[in-house]
Design a protein around this motif. Structure first.
Motif, PDB file in Angstrom:
ATOM      1  N   THR A  54       0.835  -1.201   0.000  1.00 40.93           N
ATOM      2  CA  THR A  54       0.000   0.000   0.000  1.00 40.93           C
ATOM      3  C   THR A  54       0.868   1.249   0.000  1.00 40.93           C
ATOM      4  OG1 THR A  54      -1.776  -1.145   1.160  1.00 40.93           O
ATOM      5  CG2 THR A  54      -1.784   1.273   1.278  1.00 40.93           C
ATOM      6  N   ILE A  55       1.953   1.211   0.746  1.00 42.92           N
ATOM      7  CA  ILE A  55       2.876   2.349   0.789  1.00 42.92           C
ATOM      8  C   ILE A  55       3.445   2.610  -0.607  1.00 42.92           C
ATOM      9  CG2 ILE A  55       5.083   3.208   1.708  1.00 42.92           C
ATOM     10  CD1 ILE A  55       2.839   3.175   3.819  1.00 42.92           C
ATOM     11  N   TYR A  56       3.955   1.569  -1.262  1.00 37.42           N
ATOM     12  CA  TYR A  56       4.535   1.731  -2.598  1.00 37.42           C
ATOM     13  C   TYR A  56       3.500   2.234  -3.612  1.00 37.42           C
ATOM     14  CZ  TYR A  56       9.196  -0.144  -1.715  1.00 37.42           C
ATOM     15  OH  TYR A  56      10.491  -0.320  -1.279  1.00 37.42           O
ATOM     16  N   ARG A  57       2.313   1.643  -3.610  1.00 39.70           N
ATOM     17  CA  ARG A  57       1.268   2.077  -4.551  1.00 39.70           C
ATOM     18  C   ARG A  57       0.876   3.524  -4.301  1.00 39.70           C
ATOM     19  NH1 ARG A  57      -1.019  -2.823  -3.264  1.00 39.70           N
ATOM     20  NH2 ARG A  57      -2.596  -1.789  -2.009  1.00 39.70           N
ATOM     21  N   THR A  58       0.747   3.889  -3.036  1.00 40.50           N
ATOM     22  CA  THR A  58       0.348   5.250  -2.694  1.00 40.50           C
ATOM     23  C   THR A  58       1.429   6.249  -3.066  1.00 40.50           C
ATOM     24  OG1 THR A  58      -1.040   4.402  -0.898  1.00 40.50           O
ATOM     25  CG2 THR A  58      -0.447   6.735  -0.818  1.00 40.50           C
ATOM     26  N   LEU A  59       2.687   5.915  -2.789  1.00 38.63           N
ATOM     27  CA  LEU A  59       3.783   6.810  -3.168  1.00 38.63           C
ATOM     28  C   LEU A  59       3.841   7.001  -4.680  1.00 38.63           C
ATOM     29  CD1 LEU A  59       6.533   5.592  -0.689  1.00 38.63           C
ATOM     30  CD2 LEU A  59       5.412   7.840  -0.696  1.00 38.63           C
ATOM     31  N   GLU A  60       3.621   5.922  -5.429  1.00 37.12           N
ATOM     32  CA  GLU A  60       3.621   6.016  -6.889  1.00 37.12           C
ATOM     33  C   GLU A  60       2.507   6.957  -7.365  1.00 37.12           C
ATOM     34  OE1 GLU A  60       2.649   2.997 -10.490  1.00 37.12           O
ATOM     35  OE2 GLU A  60       4.074   2.264  -8.996  1.00 37.12           O
ATOM     36  N   LEU A  61       1.324   6.820  -6.792  1.00 37.46           N
ATOM     37  CA  LEU A  61       0.211   7.696  -7.148  1.00 37.46           C
ATOM     38  C   LEU A  61       0.506   9.141  -6.763  1.00 37.46           C
ATOM     39  CD1 LEU A  61      -2.698   8.345  -8.034  1.00 37.46           C
ATOM     40  CD2 LEU A  61      -3.401   7.752  -5.690  1.00 37.46           C
ATOM     41  N   LEU A  62       0.965   9.363  -5.538  1.00 37.11           N
ATOM     42  CA  LEU A  62       1.252  10.726  -5.072  1.00 37.11           C
ATOM     43  C   LEU A  62       2.341  11.376  -5.910  1.00 37.11           C
ATOM     44  CD1 LEU A  62       1.069  10.170  -1.199  1.00 37.11           C
ATOM     45  CD2 LEU A  62      -0.685  11.185  -2.689  1.00 37.11           C
ATOM     46  N   GLU A  63       3.316  10.578  -6.357  1.00 38.46           N
ATOM     47  CA  GLU A  63       4.364  11.135  -7.205  1.00 38.46           C
ATOM     48  C   GLU A  63       3.800  11.482  -8.588  1.00 38.46           C
ATOM     49  OE1 GLU A  63       9.052  10.721  -7.993  1.00 38.46           O
ATOM     50  OE2 GLU A  63       7.996   8.812  -7.704  1.00 38.46           O
ATOM     51  N   SER A  64       2.938  10.642  -9.126  1.00 43.53           N
ATOM     52  CA  SER A  64       2.361  10.931 -10.449  1.00 43.53           C
ATOM     53  C   SER A  64       1.496  12.189 -10.410  1.00 43.53           C
ATOM     54  CB  SER A  64       1.538   9.738 -10.951  1.00 43.53           C
ATOM     55  OG  SER A  64       0.317   9.628 -10.257  1.00 43.53           O
ATOM     56  N   LEU A  65       0.948  12.516  -9.252  1.00 46.65           N
ATOM     57  CA  LEU A  65       0.137  13.721  -9.082  1.00 46.65           C
ATOM     58  C   LEU A  65       0.976  14.944  -8.705  1.00 46.65           C
ATOM     59  CD1 LEU A  65      -2.875  12.162  -7.162  1.00 46.65           C
ATOM     60  CD2 LEU A  65      -2.793  12.840  -9.574  1.00 46.65           C
ATOM     61  N   GLY A  66       2.285  14.732  -8.517  1.00 51.60           N
ATOM     62  CA  GLY A  66       3.165  15.845  -8.184  1.00 51.60           C
ATOM     63  C   GLY A  66       3.126  16.257  -6.727  1.00 51.60           C
ATOM     64  N   LEU A  67       2.640  15.380  -5.861  1.00 50.83           N
ATOM     65  CA  LEU A  67       2.548  15.705  -4.439  1.00 50.83           C
ATOM     66  C   LEU A  67       3.802  15.314  -3.665  1.00 50.83           C
ATOM     67  CD1 LEU A  67      -1.146  14.625  -3.908  1.00 50.83           C
ATOM     68  CD2 LEU A  67      -0.265  16.957  -4.109  1.00 50.83           C
ATOM     69  N   VAL A  68       4.520  14.321  -4.170  1.00 50.03           N
ATOM     70  CA  VAL A  68       5.805  13.917  -3.582  1.00 50.03           C
ATOM     71  C   VAL A  68       6.786  13.690  -4.730  1.00 50.03           C
ATOM     72  CG1 VAL A  68       4.745  12.816  -1.555  1.00 50.03           C
ATOM     73  CG2 VAL A  68       5.340  11.419  -3.540  1.00 50.03           C
ATOM     74  N   ARG A  69       8.060  13.670  -4.402  1.00 51.10           N
ATOM     75  CA  ARG A  69       9.130  13.348  -5.361  1.00 51.10           C
ATOM     76  C   ARG A  69      10.031  12.338  -4.709  1.00 51.10           C
ATOM     77  NH1 ARG A  69      11.713  17.558  -8.999  1.00 51.10           N
ATOM     78  NH2 ARG A  69      11.885  15.622 -10.123  1.00 51.10           N
ATOM     79  N   HIS A  70      10.776  11.628  -5.526  1.00 55.34           N
ATOM     80  CA  HIS A  70      11.764  10.724  -4.941  1.00 55.34           C
ATOM     81  C   HIS A  70      13.148  11.102  -5.443  1.00 55.34           C
ATOM     82  CE1 HIS A  70      11.777   8.434  -8.754  1.00 55.34           C
ATOM     83  NE2 HIS A  70      12.942   7.958  -8.335  1.00 55.34           N
ATOM     84  N   THR A  71      14.117  10.736  -4.647  1.00 51.65           N
ATOM     85  CA  THR A  71      15.514  10.911  -4.995  1.00 51.65           C
ATOM     86  C   THR A  71      16.249   9.693  -4.470  1.00 51.65           C
ATOM     87  OG1 THR A  71      17.364  12.474  -4.956  1.00 51.65           O
ATOM     88  CG2 THR A  71      16.169  12.178  -2.888  1.00 51.65           C
ATOM     89  N   HIS A  72      17.499   9.580  -4.825  1.00 53.85           N
ATOM     90  CA  HIS A  72      18.294   8.437  -4.373  1.00 53.85           C
ATOM     91  C   HIS A  72      19.415   8.944  -3.477  1.00 53.85           C
ATOM     92  CE1 HIS A  72      16.191   5.643  -6.973  1.00 53.85           C
ATOM     93  NE2 HIS A  72      16.131   6.650  -7.831  1.00 53.85           N
ATOM     94  N   LEU A  73      19.231   8.720  -2.186  1.00 59.76           N
ATOM     95  CA  LEU A  73      20.213   9.153  -1.196  1.00 59.76           C
ATOM     96  C   LEU A  73      21.128   8.000  -0.786  1.00 59.76           C
ATOM     97  CD1 LEU A  73      17.944  11.401   1.059  1.00 59.76           C
ATOM     98  CD2 LEU A  73      19.447  12.098  -0.828  1.00 59.76           C
ATOM     99  N   SER A  74      20.881   6.829  -1.356  1.00 61.82           N
ATOM    100  CA  SER A  74      21.718   5.660  -1.087  1.00 61.82           C
ATOM    101  C   SER A  74      21.576   4.724  -2.288  1.00 61.82           C
ATOM    102  CB  SER A  74      21.271   4.950   0.197  1.00 61.82           C
ATOM    103  OG  SER A  74      20.031   4.294  -0.015  1.00 61.82           O
TER     104      SER A  74
END
Length: 140
Positions: A54-74
């Motif tokens: 659920t976390i992964y699916r929700t993050l994917e949706l929120l990112e597609s809507l421009g509400l969150v972004r991801h980066t690679h810190l590791s």
């Protein structure tokens, strides 16, 4: 962005405002920068009924809507952050792990050079510069 703003953005794209989506977005806001596992841990402080998928699916949706972004810190899982704050470049200390946010204007000459010389436009939301922070970089 206010709570009403992101709720309206979800609805405008045909998505329902679910408790899980609200919990995930609130956890990302609270953490500042968080991996899916860290976000799951934060969400589970509110509700045990949420699992990692659920976390992964929700993050994917929120990112597609421009509400969150991801980066690679590791070299592991991506780290997510809210888009409510200003754009920033991540500075990651290889020694202590501290993450600092830097103003993208500090990188303006380099970014302009990449555009002029290579026709390349940098995605600042994904830019992470690795090195040593002021404390760890001090040599005796």
């Amino acid at each position: 962005m206010t709570t009403t703003d992101w709720q309206e953005r979800l609805r405008a794209q045909g998505y329902r405002l679910t408790p899980q989506r609200e919990l995930v977005l609130a956890a990302v806001e609270r953490l500042g920068h968080g991996t899916p596992d860290e976000i799951l841990h934060a969400v589970r402080e509110q509700s045990e009924a949420v699992n990692i998928s659920t976390i992964y699916r929700t993050l994917e949706l929120l990112e597609s809507l421009g509400l969150v972004r991801h980066t690679h810190l590791s070299d592991r899982a991506p780290t997510y952050h809210s888009t409510t704050g200003p754009d920033h470049v991540h500075l990651k200390c290889r020694s202590c792990g501290e993450v600092t946010e830097a103003d993208p204007e500090l990188f303006a000459p380099m970014l302009e050079s990449l555009t002029v010389e290579h026709g390349f436009t940098v995605d600042l939301g994904h830019l992470t510069v690795f090195g040593l922070c002021g404390t760890c970089g001090v040599r005796d």
